[in-house]
Design a protein around this motif. Structure first.
Motif, PDB file in Angstrom:
ATOM      1  N   LEU A 128       0.832  -1.204   0.000  1.00 12.66           N
ATOM      2  CA  LEU A 128       0.000   0.000   0.000  1.00 12.66           C
ATOM      3  C   LEU A 128       0.861   1.246   0.000  1.00 12.66           C
ATOM      4  N   ILE A 129       0.515   2.175  -0.881  1.00 15.50           N
ATOM      5  CA  ILE A 129       1.102   3.510  -0.895  1.00 15.50           C
ATOM      6  C   ILE A 129       0.048   4.460  -0.325  1.00 15.50           C
ATOM      7  N   VAL A 130       0.433   5.290   0.611  1.00 13.47           N
ATOM      8  CA  VAL A 130      -0.518   6.229   1.210  1.00 13.47           C
ATOM      9  C   VAL A 130      -0.233   7.632   0.687  1.00 13.47           C
ATOM     10  N   SER A 131      -1.265   8.274   0.175  1.00 13.45           N
ATOM     11  CA  SER A 131      -1.144   9.626  -0.342  1.00 13.45           C
ATOM     12  C   SER A 131      -1.303  10.622   0.797  1.00 13.45           C
ATOM     13  N   CYS A 132      -0.269  11.429   1.018  1.00  6.67           N
ATOM     14  CA  CYS A 132      -0.270  12.436   2.083  1.00  6.67           C
ATOM     15  C   CYS A 132      -0.161  13.811   1.423  1.00  6.67           C
ATOM     16  N   GLN A 133      -1.294  14.462   1.251  1.00  8.03           N
ATOM     17  CA  GLN A 133      -1.317  15.732   0.537  1.00  8.03           C
ATOM     18  C   GLN A 133      -2.205  16.756   1.241  1.00  8.03           C
ATOM     19  N   ALA A 134      -1.782  17.996   1.138  1.00 11.24           N
ATOM     20  CA  ALA A 134      -2.631  19.110   1.571  1.00 11.24           C
ATOM     21  C   ALA A 134      -2.295  20.304   0.702  1.00 11.24           C
ATOM     22  N   LEU A 135      -3.324  20.997   0.231  1.00  7.95           N
ATOM     23  CA  LEU A 135      -3.149  22.148  -0.639  1.00  7.95           C
ATOM     24  C   LEU A 135      -3.511  23.437   0.097  1.00  7.95           C
ATOM     25  N   PRO A 136      -3.013  24.579  -0.367  1.00  3.05           N
ATOM     26  CA  PRO A 136      -3.375  25.854   0.248  1.00  3.05           C
ATOM     27  C   PRO A 136      -4.890  25.986   0.396  1.00  3.05           C
ATOM     28  N   GLY A 137      -5.319  26.430   1.575  1.00  2.00           N
ATOM     29  CA  GLY A 137      -6.742  26.568   1.852  1.00  2.00           C
ATOM     30  C   GLY A 137      -7.319  25.384   2.600  1.00  2.00           C
ATOM     31  N   GLU A 138      -6.569  24.284   2.684  1.00  2.00           N
ATOM     32  CA  GLU A 138      -7.031  23.114   3.423  1.00  2.00           C
ATOM     33  C   GLU A 138      -6.495  23.160   4.856  1.00  2.00           C
ATOM     34  N   PRO A 139      -7.215  22.566   5.800  1.00  2.00           N
ATOM     35  CA  PRO A 139      -6.849  22.673   7.217  1.00  2.00           C
ATOM     36  C   PRO A 139      -5.447  22.177   7.553  1.00  2.00           C
ATOM     37  N   LEU A 140      -4.954  21.159   6.856  1.00  2.00           N
ATOM     38  CA  LEU A 140      -3.655  20.585   7.198  1.00  2.00           C
ATOM     39  C   LEU A 140      -2.499  21.168   6.399  1.00  2.00           C
ATOM     40  N   TYR A 141      -2.773  22.187   5.584  1.00  2.00           N
ATOM     41  CA  TYR A 141      -1.699  22.783   4.786  1.00  2.00           C
ATOM     42  C   TYR A 141      -0.946  23.831   5.584  1.00  2.00           C
ATOM     43  N   LYS A 142       0.379  23.724   5.559  1.00  2.00           N
ATOM     44  CA  LYS A 142       1.250  24.766   6.100  1.00  2.00           C
ATOM     45  C   LYS A 142       2.371  24.997   5.094  1.00  2.00           C
ATOM     46  N   GLU A 143       2.604  26.237   4.771  1.00  2.00           N
ATOM     47  CA  GLU A 143       3.614  26.557   3.762  1.00  2.00           C
ATOM     48  C   GLU A 143       4.980  25.996   4.136  1.00  2.00           C
ATOM     49  N   GLU A 144       5.277  26.007   5.435  1.00  2.00           N
ATOM     50  CA  GLU A 144       6.578  25.505   5.894  1.00  2.00           C
ATOM     51  C   GLU A 144       6.605  23.991   6.067  1.00  2.00           C
ATOM     52  N   GLY A 145       5.484  23.339   5.765  1.00  2.00           N
ATOM     53  CA  GLY A 145       5.419  21.888   5.902  1.00  2.00           C
ATOM     54  C   GLY A 145       5.308  21.458   7.365  1.00  2.00           C
ATOM     55  N   GLY A 146       5.716  20.226   7.632  1.00  2.00           N
ATOM     56  CA  GLY A 146       5.716  19.723   9.002  1.00  2.00           C
ATOM     57  C   GLY A 146       4.533  18.852   9.346  1.00  2.00           C
ATOM     58  N   VAL A 147       3.443  18.961   8.586  1.00  2.00           N
ATOM     59  CA  VAL A 147       2.246  18.176   8.877  1.00  2.00           C
ATOM     60  C   VAL A 147       2.233  16.871   8.089  1.00  2.00           C
ATOM     61  N   MET A 148       2.501  16.947   6.793  1.00  2.00           N
ATOM     62  CA  MET A 148       2.438  15.746   5.954  1.00  2.00           C
ATOM     63  C   MET A 148       3.534  14.746   6.300  1.00  2.00           C
ATOM     64  N   VAL A 149       4.642  15.232   6.804  1.00  2.00           N
ATOM     65  CA  VAL A 149       5.694  14.297   7.222  1.00  2.00           C
ATOM     66  C   VAL A 149       5.223  13.476   8.423  1.00  2.00           C
ATOM     67  N   LEU A 150       4.373  14.054   9.254  1.00  2.00           N
ATOM     68  CA  LEU A 150       3.796  13.308  10.381  1.00  2.00           C
ATOM     69  C   LEU A 150       2.739  12.332   9.883  1.00  2.00           C
ATOM     70  N   MET A 151       1.958  12.749   8.895  1.00  2.00           N
ATOM     71  CA  MET A 151       1.006  11.834   8.266  1.00  2.00           C
ATOM     72  C   MET A 151       1.757  10.639   7.671  1.00  2.00           C
ATOM     73  N   ALA A 152       2.861  10.938   7.000  1.00  2.00           N
ATOM     74  CA  ALA A 152       3.668   9.877   6.403  1.00  2.00           C
ATOM     75  C   ALA A 152       4.205   8.944   7.478  1.00  2.00           C
ATOM     76  N   GLN A 153       4.644   9.505   8.584  1.00  2.00           N
ATOM     77  CA  GLN A 153       5.147   8.674   9.680  1.00  2.00           C
ATOM     78  C   GLN A 153       4.073   7.713  10.175  1.00  2.00           C
ATOM     79  N   ALA A 154       2.860   8.218  10.345  1.00  2.00           N
ATOM     80  CA  ALA A 154       1.765   7.367  10.799  1.00  2.00           C
ATOM     81  C   ALA A 154       1.499   6.250   9.795  1.00  2.00           C
TER      82      ALA A 154
END
Length: 233
Positions: free
Chosen positions: A15-41
């Motif tokens: 299984l490949i898990v898609s970890c994405q967030a675009l501007p305007g979405e709750p989990l998007y941060k320009e500096e990142g830091g959120v999707m890497v945690l999603m990826a870790q999970a």
């Protein structure tokens, strides 16, 4: 470091898990830091690969984990109906970010530069002959074309999201089966896989691997599905 063959084989029946967030979405941060945690999970749960959007998230995931990353950049251009890795600018950025596999829209959608996907991909392969590429397609015809022009992997990503396929509102298992039987490429099931039972059925068609995103990493969409099930909705 895995070579291309070893990398693709490491994704077989995984299984490949898609970890994405675009501007305007709750989990998007320009500096990142959120999707890497999603990826870790996802990785701790057993995911064998990650699909990520944007240079920042891709670099952070690549720096943190030794795992294959399918990289995309979603960027809209005037007169382009497609938006997933549609120009050489995005391809250059994804190569520089260290994407193991670069996915791009390989539908027959209108391109504002006047090129066809065939012409554009020829330029891409000439510039990056050793890079792995995944075709995001919506129809069998597009999948057969992607195989013919040299994509390494073909995903059902865009099925149901183009004008020609907008009536397809559920997982298209037949498309997966047809691609497996009619091409010699590695087929990736992607799109509308919301339940484990659907994932199991997808693998029964003979696909190589699968990508699941919204059902795992998009809490806004997940919450909406439950909210819509409330008695007063």
């Amino acid at each position: 470091m895995k070579n291309n063959h070893e990398l693709i084989q490491s994704l077989k029946n995984e299984l490949i898990v898609s970890c994405q967030a675009l501007p305007g979405e709750p989990l998007y941060k320009e500096e990142g830091g959120v999707m890497v945690l999603m990826a870790q999970a996802a990785i701790e749960a057993g995911a064998a690969g990650i699909r990520a959007q944007g240079v920042t998230d891709i670099k952070q995931i690549k720096d943190a984990f030794d795992i294959p990353v399918i990289g995309i950049i979603k960027r809209e251009y005037p007169s382009f109906d497609s938006y997933i890795t549609v120009t050489m600018k995005e391809v250059d950025e994804l190569v520089e970010a260290g994407s193991d596999i670069i996915a791009m829209d390989a539908t027959f959608a209108k391109r504002g530069d006047g090129k066809t996907i065939n012409g554009f991909f020829k330029e891409v392969k000439e510039k990056y002959p050793d890079q792995l590429f995944m075709a995001d397609i919506s129809t069998l015809e597009e999948g057969l074309n992607a195989a013919e022009i040299g994509f390494d992997l073909i995903g059902t990503t865009m099925n149901g999201y183009t004008e020609e396929t907008k009536e397809q509102t559920d997982v298209n298992f037949q498309l997966m089966k047809d691609l497996v039987e009619q091409t010699d490429r590695f087929i990736v099931a992607e799109g509308k896989l919301h339940y484990p039972e659907q994932l199991k059925k997808a693998f029964e068609t003979g696909i190589h691997t699968a990508v699941v995103g919204g059902a795992i990493t998009r809490p806004l969409d997940i919450a909406k599905r439950f909210i819509h099930a409330l008695p007063n909705n």
